[in-house]
Design a protein around this motif. Structure first.
Motif, PDB file in Angstrom:
ATOM      1  N   GLU A 245       1.914 -32.572  -8.533  1.00  0.00           N
ATOM      2  CA  GLU A 245       0.782 -31.707  -8.864  1.00  0.00           C
ATOM      3  C   GLU A 245       0.455 -30.851  -7.649  1.00  0.00           C
ATOM      4  N   THR A 246      -0.195 -29.732  -7.878  1.00  0.00           N
ATOM      5  CA  THR A 246      -0.648 -28.912  -6.758  1.00  0.00           C
ATOM      6  C   THR A 246      -2.080 -29.288  -6.410  1.00  0.00           C
ATOM      7  N   ASP A 247      -2.731 -30.034  -7.302  1.00  0.00           N
ATOM      8  CA  ASP A 247      -4.143 -30.358  -7.148  1.00  0.00           C
ATOM      9  C   ASP A 247      -4.268 -31.861  -6.884  1.00  0.00           C
ATOM     10  N   LEU A 272       2.479 -30.908  -4.062  1.00  0.00           N
ATOM     11  CA  LEU A 272       3.447 -29.857  -3.738  1.00  0.00           C
ATOM     12  C   LEU A 272       3.491 -29.535  -2.233  1.00  0.00           C
TER      13      LEU A 272
ATOM     14  N   ARG B  69       0.704 -21.095  -7.142  1.00  0.00           N
ATOM     15  CA  ARG B  69       1.547 -22.017  -6.358  1.00  0.00           C
ATOM     16  C   ARG B  69       2.701 -22.339  -7.280  1.00  0.00           C
ATOM     17  N   VAL B  71       5.236 -23.258  -9.680  1.00  0.00           N
ATOM     18  CA  VAL B  71       6.060 -24.327 -10.212  1.00  0.00           C
ATOM     19  C   VAL B  71       6.876 -23.793 -11.385  1.00  0.00           C
ATOM     20  N   HIS B 206      -3.513 -23.446 -10.138  1.00  0.00           N
ATOM     21  CA  HIS B 206      -2.823 -24.721 -10.130  1.00  0.00           C
ATOM     22  C   HIS B 206      -1.825 -24.802 -11.279  1.00  0.00           C
ATOM     23  N   LYS B 207      -1.060 -25.871 -11.262  1.00  0.00           N
ATOM     24  CA  LYS B 207      -0.045 -26.081 -12.287  1.00  0.00           C
ATOM     25  C   LYS B 207      -0.709 -26.118 -13.668  1.00  0.00           C
ATOM     26  N   GLN B 209      -1.579 -27.344 -17.108  1.00  0.00           N
ATOM     27  CA  GLN B 209      -1.540 -28.706 -17.650  1.00  0.00           C
ATOM     28  C   GLN B 209      -0.985 -28.711 -19.068  1.00  0.00           C
TER      29      GLN B 209
END
Lengths: 325, 325
Positions: A245-247, A272, B69, B71, B206-207, B209
């Motif tokens: 996860e980035t978080d 990440l 970021r 992914v 963020h990624k 979900q």
């Protein structure tokens, strides 16, 4: 989280339906018979031999084609560095490794070398011999020697994939071949698997035309095959999955959830930005932080040590269960 | 097609707005100053030297990040084979080549070699020397020799990109540096450039979900920078673009359209399934089919010959214009 009581059966039926439609929608695996043979041969050569443990390391990202004659696709970023590095440490520890990797991702034994082109490492002498450039002599020689030893020793089988369809089809084949190994088999699922896909049937046959303004897309969720791997494909194998996860706030929560939901033995949680220095090994008995240090420059060295220890423990317990059961 | 009369100015304004918002939305180019210096240095070393002609060959597909970021991203399929092959023929003909390529795509001088890993070509002798395996000795030796000659001769500069943002930012830098070359500069735009992108600002930090059902996405069209390249960035350079389609019915029509709409000197039309054997060179004086034959196993050999001929003609005409004007 799984639904409790009566709803579970319904959920399971819905899940089975989604799995069926995923595999039915997949284009047939190219050269599938040959792939199966190679994998089965590799495992049977290792079974009961010196390397009695076999691990399937998955590595790199999968793609989701957006068109049948594939020009555009969605890709999951993953350099494959984790999988390539881990493969080396597994081989070093005596495991036979099936390296199921994305084409073009990092390969074991060439991680130190500049990615651009191997042509930069060599020069041709006046007598037309090839010589490694002085600046790379040490790494290149070690890389070639270690790689040769792994392959010639029968401890490394490289199997490539590109799309999510190929990946899951091959994973199922590997799992089927590894099933007879029981608890001696391990899955180390470091690949970055797509969460969404476009069902093959509903895909545009030709290239999507860009003439008319914005493009809207609707993607279907990929059924989570981890539960199938655990319940049906290879129920006795020791299973390790990864959560990236980035978080950081949601990372450990999601790792815990994956552990319970998919019945993993271990979930390796990584963020990440710090993933090369630190990971958290999550099991149902607790969480262990693994970090690089002076002696261990690569986090995978300690990680693989720890996982092998856990695998050994798992094998012992399984054998006891078998005797007592 | 361009709108006639009064609508054109409005169109142009709208286009300028889209270009502005694309570049404003792009993340800053990493190490941009260094990239600029390398490119400028390469061109000035070649200007007026032995290789008075410089071509920028673009190659491979660009990616469109879906998350800041990164992914997940959308990728355009392109092995980069055309660009890598063409680069070799341009160097052979004495052009200095800026090879603007997708990281990990095919590289000039290693197209014949198995893609998997260069480690397979070598073995370590007992004296710890590196030796090319017998089976690959010829290709590997030739590849290394030709590559070295191109680099040491100052005829090859490799510049990598990954995202559509990087690609267009670097292309603009290259074009700015090549502008002073006038008609001696050439752009051979074989890269597969994304048609759609997600503006950086509106991107998820963020990624994304995957918990909740299907994923809906809206992508904005990438402004076609070819017109800018022709009108502003390097107006005198000889420009060749490529049109790839899976549907032969619309291919030539679209190639013609690209020629007029973007003011290209040449559009090379190719169909996905036959692209390694046959291309059609479309100019405003007609269409020429170029095919492989017994003497020319690679379609690029004939293609580059033809394009160089057209480039020479273009230089002559430009010099005449300059004298007469």
């Amino acid at each position: 989280m799984d639904s409790p009581g009566g709803a579970a059966a319904e959920d399971q039926q819905e899940f089975a339906g989604r799995v069926k439609s995923f595999f039915e929608s997949a284009p047939p695996l190219v050269d599938g018979e040959n792939v199966s043979k190679k994998i089965a041969g590799f495992i049977s050569r290792n079974r009961g031999g010196e390397a009695d443990r076999v691990v399937c390391v998955t590595s790199g990202g999968t793609t989701v084609p957006l068109e049948q004659r594939c020009v555009r696709y969605i890709d999951n970023f993953s350099s494959g560095h984790r999988g390539a590095t881990s493969t080396e440490y597994f081989v070093k520890a005596g495991y036979a490794v099936i390296f199921l990797h994305r084409r073009g991702a990092y390969q074991p034994y060439c991680r130190y070398l500049p990615e651009d082109s191997f042509l930069d490492f060599f020069e041709v002498t006046e007598g037309s011999a090839i010589r490694v450039c002085e600046s790379h002599a040490k790494e290149v020689t070690r890389a070639i020697r270690d790689y040769r030893a792994a392959v010639d020793g029968g401890l490394l089988l490289k199997v490539p994939f590109t799309s999510i369809f190929e990946y899951l089809q091959i994973l199922q084949i590997v799992a089927g071949s590894m099933k007879p190994l029981g608890s001696f088999g391990m899955f180390y699922l470091a690949a970055a698997v797509s969460d969404f896909y476009v069902p093959w049937e509903s895909m545009a046959e030709h290239k999507i035309q860009s003439a008319g303004g914005p493009l809207d897309m609707r993607l279907a969720p990929v059924p989570k095959m981890l539960s199938l791997l655990r319940k049906e494909w290879a129920p006795m194998a020791f299973c390790i999955s990864f959560k990236l996860e980035t978080d950081s706030d949601i990372l450990l929560k999601k790792a815990d959830m994956a552990l319970r939901k998919y019945g993993m033995h271990v979930v390796v949680a990584n963020e990440l930005s710090t993933r090369k220095k630190e990971v958290v090994v999550v099991t149902d008995t607790g969480k262990v932080k693994v970090r690089t240090d002076e002696q261990h420059r690569e986090v995978e060295e300690k990680l693989i040590d720890l996982l092998i220890e856990q695998h050994s423990h798992y094998i012992e317990e399984s054998e006891k269960d078998a005797v007592n059961g």
